[in-house]
Design a protein around this motif. Structure first.
Motif, PDB file in Angstrom:
ATOM      1  N   GLN A 221       0.820  -1.219   0.000  1.00 31.81           N
ATOM      2  CA  GLN A 221       0.000   0.000   0.000  1.00 31.81           C
ATOM      3  C   GLN A 221       0.854   1.269   0.000  1.00 31.81           C
ATOM      4  OE1 GLN A 221      -3.031  -0.152   3.032  1.00 31.81           O
ATOM      5  NE2 GLN A 221      -4.107  -1.823   2.033  1.00 31.81           N
ATOM      6  N   ARG A 222       2.012   1.204  -0.612  1.00 34.90           N
ATOM      7  CA  ARG A 222       2.841   2.395  -0.791  1.00 34.90           C
ATOM      8  C   ARG A 222       2.534   3.005  -2.169  1.00 34.90           C
ATOM      9  NH1 ARG A 222       8.763   0.338   0.058  1.00 34.90           N
ATOM     10  NH2 ARG A 222       7.887  -1.418  -1.136  1.00 34.90           N
ATOM     11  N   PHE A 223       1.290   3.418  -2.315  1.00 37.26           N
ATOM     12  CA  PHE A 223       0.834   3.913  -3.603  1.00 37.26           C
ATOM     13  C   PHE A 223       1.574   5.178  -4.027  1.00 37.26           C
ATOM     14  CE2 PHE A 223      -3.139   2.057  -1.629  1.00 37.26           C
ATOM     15  CZ  PHE A 223      -3.028   0.838  -2.283  1.00 37.26           C
ATOM     16  N   ASN A 224       2.023   5.971  -3.046  1.00 38.94           N
ATOM     17  CA  ASN A 224       2.677   7.234  -3.362  1.00 38.94           C
ATOM     18  C   ASN A 224       3.951   7.046  -4.173  1.00 38.94           C
ATOM     19  OD1 ASN A 224       3.614   6.079  -0.782  1.00 38.94           O
ATOM     20  ND2 ASN A 224       5.020   7.823  -0.749  1.00 38.94           N
ATOM     21  N   LEU A 225       4.567   5.859  -4.089  1.00 39.53           N
ATOM     22  CA  LEU A 225       5.782   5.599  -4.860  1.00 39.53           C
ATOM     23  C   LEU A 225       5.491   5.478  -6.359  1.00 39.53           C
ATOM     24  CD1 LEU A 225       7.600   3.016  -2.538  1.00 39.53           C
ATOM     25  CD2 LEU A 225       7.890   5.510  -2.650  1.00 39.53           C
ATOM     26  N   LEU A 226       4.214   5.333  -6.693  1.00 36.68           N
ATOM     27  CA  LEU A 226       3.828   5.158  -8.098  1.00 36.68           C
ATOM     28  C   LEU A 226       3.281   6.437  -8.720  1.00 36.68           C
ATOM     29  CD1 LEU A 226       1.950   1.732  -7.714  1.00 36.68           C
ATOM     30  CD2 LEU A 226       4.354   2.102  -8.318  1.00 36.68           C
ATOM     31  N   TRP A 227       2.981   7.426  -7.893  1.00 36.01           N
ATOM     32  CA  TRP A 227       2.283   8.599  -8.408  1.00 36.01           C
ATOM     33  C   TRP A 227       3.093   9.350  -9.462  1.00 36.01           C
ATOM     34  CZ3 TRP A 227       0.575  10.843  -2.978  1.00 36.01           C
ATOM     35  CH2 TRP A 227      -0.425  10.008  -2.440  1.00 36.01           C
ATOM     36  N   SER A 228       4.378   9.458  -9.281  1.00 35.87           N
ATOM     37  CA  SER A 228       5.180  10.276 -10.204  1.00 35.87           C
ATOM     38  C   SER A 228       5.209   9.694 -11.609  1.00 35.87           C
ATOM     39  CB  SER A 228       6.614  10.426  -9.671  1.00 35.87           C
ATOM     40  OG  SER A 228       7.268   9.162  -9.629  1.00 35.87           O
ATOM     41  N   LYS A 229       4.928   8.414 -11.747  1.00 35.00           N
ATOM     42  CA  LYS A 229       4.942   7.766 -13.061  1.00 35.00           C
ATOM     43  C   LYS A 229       3.535   7.500 -13.598  1.00 35.00           C
ATOM     44  CE  LYS A 229       9.395   7.696 -13.347  1.00 35.00           C
ATOM     45  NZ  LYS A 229      10.078   8.578 -14.324  1.00 35.00           N
ATOM     46  N   ASP A 230       2.540   7.994 -12.880  1.00 40.54           N
ATOM     47  CA  ASP A 230       1.179   7.922 -13.407  1.00 40.54           C
ATOM     48  C   ASP A 230       1.078   8.874 -14.598  1.00 40.54           C
ATOM     49  OD1 ASP A 230      -1.831   7.578 -13.337  1.00 40.54           O
ATOM     50  OD2 ASP A 230      -1.654   9.722 -12.897  1.00 40.54           O
ATOM     51  N   GLN A 231       0.644   8.363 -15.737  1.00 45.40           N
ATOM     52  CA  GLN A 231       0.669   9.157 -16.966  1.00 45.40           C
ATOM     53  C   GLN A 231      -0.205  10.406 -16.893  1.00 45.40           C
ATOM     54  OE1 GLN A 231      -0.361   6.359 -20.057  1.00 45.40           O
ATOM     55  NE2 GLN A 231       1.795   5.927 -20.513  1.00 45.40           N
ATOM     56  N   LEU A 232      -1.335  10.329 -16.243  1.00 44.77           N
ATOM     57  CA  LEU A 232      -2.182  11.510 -16.144  1.00 44.77           C
ATOM     58  C   LEU A 232      -1.494  12.590 -15.313  1.00 44.77           C
ATOM     59  CD1 LEU A 232      -4.750  13.077 -16.641  1.00 44.77           C
ATOM     60  CD2 LEU A 232      -5.874  11.768 -14.820  1.00 44.77           C
ATOM     61  N   THR A 233      -0.863  12.195 -14.235  1.00 44.79           N
ATOM     62  CA  THR A 233      -0.102  13.142 -13.417  1.00 44.79           C
ATOM     63  C   THR A 233       1.023  13.765 -14.237  1.00 44.79           C
ATOM     64  OG1 THR A 233      -0.590  11.858 -11.426  1.00 44.79           O
ATOM     65  CG2 THR A 233       1.248  13.405 -11.305  1.00 44.79           C
ATOM     66  N   MET A 234       1.695  12.942 -15.036  1.00 41.54           N
ATOM     67  CA  MET A 234       2.780  13.445 -15.862  1.00 41.54           C
ATOM     68  C   MET A 234       2.271  14.376 -16.961  1.00 41.54           C
ATOM     69  SD  MET A 234       4.764   9.784 -16.151  1.00 41.54           S
ATOM     70  CE  MET A 234       6.082  10.314 -17.222  1.00 41.54           C
ATOM     71  N   MET A 235       1.152  14.018 -17.587  1.00 38.07           N
ATOM     72  CA  MET A 235       0.637  14.826 -18.687  1.00 38.07           C
ATOM     73  C   MET A 235       0.064  16.154 -18.192  1.00 38.07           C
ATOM     74  SD  MET A 235       1.477  13.111 -21.296  1.00 38.07           S
ATOM     75  CE  MET A 235       0.723  14.170 -22.522  1.00 38.07           C
TER      76      MET A 235
END
Length: 495
Positions: A221-235
Motif C-alpha cells: 500500500q505504498r501507492f505514493n511511490l507510483l504517483w510520479s509515473k502515473d501518466q495523467l499526473t505526468m501529462m
C-alpha cells in the motif's frame, strides 16, 4: 417507506433556506463494466447504508454491452444497468432526471425528489473518437444542467487504450472539449460551466516501473511511490487543458486489470497471432474522477488613447462585472470527501471508482416555476381536474404537459398518464389554470400519486404537487374487477 421519503422531500421543498449557503452531497461512480451484466446488488457501490444521504447521484459507465441487437433494444427500453440503478434508488426517493448513451458509454443523473423542480436547462451531447469517429466505442458523453441556478457539466469519457498512447488520450480529451457544444448563449462549451466533472476510463497507465515493483508497492500500500509515473499526473505538467482540473490523492489500489470475479491482477495468458504468451497487463489507475471550478476572469486592461469619460464608464462596468464574478465564484464551492475504489465487485476486469463531494452553494432561486395540485377527489369513476399557477416566467409551450406519477416513480418518463396543458385546458384566469384528465386515463385500482408539470422547452419537470390518494373505482368494485383484468394504467400502479 416511499410515502415517508416523499413527505419529507416535499416538506423540505417548501422551506426557504435559513442561510445564504446550502450544502448538497454528490455521489459519483465511474466503472468500465466490460460488457458484463450488472450484479444483483449495488448497495455498496452507492453506499446506501451510509448515514450521510446524497442529494445527487451521477453514474458513468463504459463498455456497456453494445451488440447491435441489444443496443437497439436498449434504445427502445432502458438497458439492464439503468434498470438496476432506477429500481434501487427509486424506493429511496430518487428520480432519474436525465441520461445519455453512446454505444458503450452511459451517463445517468439521479436526484432526490425535492430538487427536481430546481434542475433546469438540461442538455446532453456526445463525441465519437474511436475508429476515426465512426463507431462510438471511444469518446465522451456529457450532460449539462442548472442546479439552483449554477451551471454544472458532467463529462464521461472512454479514451484510447495501451501504454504508448498517453499523448493521444490528451488529444482525444481536447477534441471532445472542442467539439461538444450546447444550445446556450452563456455556456456553449464544456469549460464555460461553473463546475465541470471529468471522469471515466481515461486509460492512463503507470509508466516505466516493472511488474515486480508495481505489485510490491500495491501489496504494501505504498501507492505514493507510483504517483510520479502515473501518466495523467505526468501529462498534467505538459498539457494546459489538464492543469485546471483537480483530483484527490490516489490512495487506493489501481483499478485495472483484474481477473474476473477476483481481487487478483491479470494472470491470464494473452492470445496473440502466434499463439499464447505470458505477458500480462500492468496494474494502472485507468478509472478516474476529476473536477474543475471555473477560474475568475481577469479584468481587461484599459486601452490607451480612449476617451476619458467612455474609459471611466467602461472601467466601472468592468469593476462591477468582476465584483459580480467574485460573488458568483464565492457562491459555489466544491470539496471532495471520498475518493476510492470498491474491490468487492468482480463482474468486470475493472473495479469501480467512487467519489463523493460537498457542493456548497448559494441558491439563486427557492421557488419552483409552477405550482401544481390535484383538485378534489380522484377516481376512475369521473373526470378529474388539475390546477396550476405560473409562479415565475419561463418559456412555456403548447407541448408542455402534466403527468400523473406513482409515488416512488423512477424517471421523468415513468408516468402513468399525462394531459396537455393547452389542449385539455378548461378555464384560466390571471392566477390559476384548470386542466382536466379523462376518467378513462385514471387507474381503476387507485393508489398514492403525484402530479408533475413538464416543460418541453426546458426539458425538465418544473413543478410537483403534494402526494394525493386516487380512490379505487366504485363501479369497478361493484362489477368485481380483479387485478388480472386491470388495464395498462393500473398495471403501472401495481408494479
Amino acid at each position: 417507506m416511499e410515502q415517508e421519503v416523499l413527505s419529507d422531500s416535499l416538506e423540505a421543498m417548501s422551506l426557504d433556506g435559513r442561510s445564504d449557503m446550502h450544502t448538497f452531497r454528490l455521489h459519483m461512480v465511474t466503472w468500465n463494466v466490460a460488457t458484463a451484466e450488472p450484479p444483483d446488488d449495488v448497495s455498496s457501490l452507492l453506499k446506501l447504508h451510509s448515514p450521510k444521504t446524497p442529494d445527487l447521484y451521477v453514474i458513468g459507465l463504459q463498455e456497456v454491452r453494445a451488440a447491435p441487437l441489444k443496443f437497439v433494444t436498449d434504445l427502445a427500453f432502458d438497458d439492464s444497468w439503468s434498470h438496476l440503478f432506477m429500481n434501487t434508488l427509486a424506493p429511496r426517493g430518487y428520480v432519474k432526471v436525465s441520461s445519455i448513451r453512446m454505444q458503450g458509454l452511459l451517463l445517468l443523473f439521479f436526484t432526490r425528489l425535492e430538487h427536481v423542480p430546481f434542475i433546469r436547462n438540461i442538455q446532453v451531447s456526445y463525441t465519437r473518437t474511436g475508429m476515426f469517429g465512426y463507431w462510438g466505442n471511444k469518446g465522451g458523453v456529457s450532460m449539462r444542467l442548472s442546479f439552483y441556478g449554477h451551471m454544472l457539466c458532467f463529462l464521461n469519457c472512454h479514451l484510447a487504450a495501451h501504454m504508448n498512447y498517453a499523448s493521444q488520450r490528451v488529444d482525444e480529451f481536447e477534441y471532445i472539449l472542442d467539439n461538444q457544444t450546447f444550445n446556450s448563449k452563456d455556456t456553449p462549451n464544456i469549460l464555460d460551466h461553473k463546475v465541470v466533472f471529468w471522469f471515466g476510463d481515461l486509460n492512463f497507465r503507470i509508466a516505466d516501473h516493472g511488474m515486480h515493483f508495481l505489485r510490491s508497492c500495491i501489496t504494501s500500500q505504498r501507492f505514493n511511490l507510483l504517483w510520479s509515473k502515473d501518466q495523467l499526473t505526468m501529462m498534467k505538467q505538459q498539457a494546459a487543458s489538464l492543469q485546471e482540473f483537480e483530483e484527490g490523492p490516489l490512495d487506493f489500489q489501481p483499478t485495472y486489470k483484474f481477473d474476473l470475479h477476483s481481487d487478483n491482477y491479470d494472470s491470464r495468458l494473452q492470445r496473440t497471432l502466434l499463439g499464447f504468451n505470458g505477458k500480462k497487463r500492468k496494474p494502472a489507475w485507468t478509472d478516474r474522477i476529476l473536477w474543475r471550478v471555473k477560474a475568475k476572469a481577469s479584468p481587461a486592461t484599459e486601452d490607451e488613447g480612449e476617451d476619458s469619460e467612455a474609459g471611466s464608464s467602461e472601467k466601472a462596468q468592468q469593476q462591477a462585472s468582476v465584483a459580480g464574478e467574485e460573488d458568483e465564484e464565492l457562491s459555489l464551492k466544491v470539496k471532495q470527501d471520498l475518493y476510492t475504489s470498491n474491490m468487492e465487485y468482480g463482474v468486470s476486469d475493472h473495479k469501480p471508482v467512487i467519489g463523493t463531494f460537498h457542493l456548497e452553494l448559494k441558491k439563486m432561486y427557492n421557488t419552483p416555476l409552477v405550482q401544481v395540485s390535484a383538485e378534489g377527489d380522484w377516481s376512475a369513476d369521473f373526470d378529474a381536474m388539475v390546477t396550476y399557477t405560473i409562479l415565475q416566467p419561463f418559456p412555456s409551450s403548447a407541448w408542455d404537459w402534466i403527468g400523473l406519477y406513482k409515488v416512488g416513480f423512477k424517471s421523468t418518463m415513468d408516468y402513468i398518464t399525462y394531459t396537455w396543458v393547452k389542449d385539455d385546458q378548461v378555464s384560466l384566469n390571471d392566477e390559476l389554470v384548470q386542466v382536466y384528465v379523462s376518467k378513462d386515463e385514471i387507474p381503476v385500482l387507485g393508489g398514492e400519486c403525484i402530479l408533475c408539470y413538464f416543460s418541453s422547452n426546458l426539458q425538465c419537470i418544473v413543478g410537483i404537487s403534494k402526494p394525493f390518494k386516487v380512490q379505487e373505482s366504485r363501479v369497478a368494485i361493484e362489477e368485481g374487477l380483479v387485478p388480472e383484468n386491470v388495464n395498462g394504467l393500473d398495471q403501472a400502479v401495481l408494479s
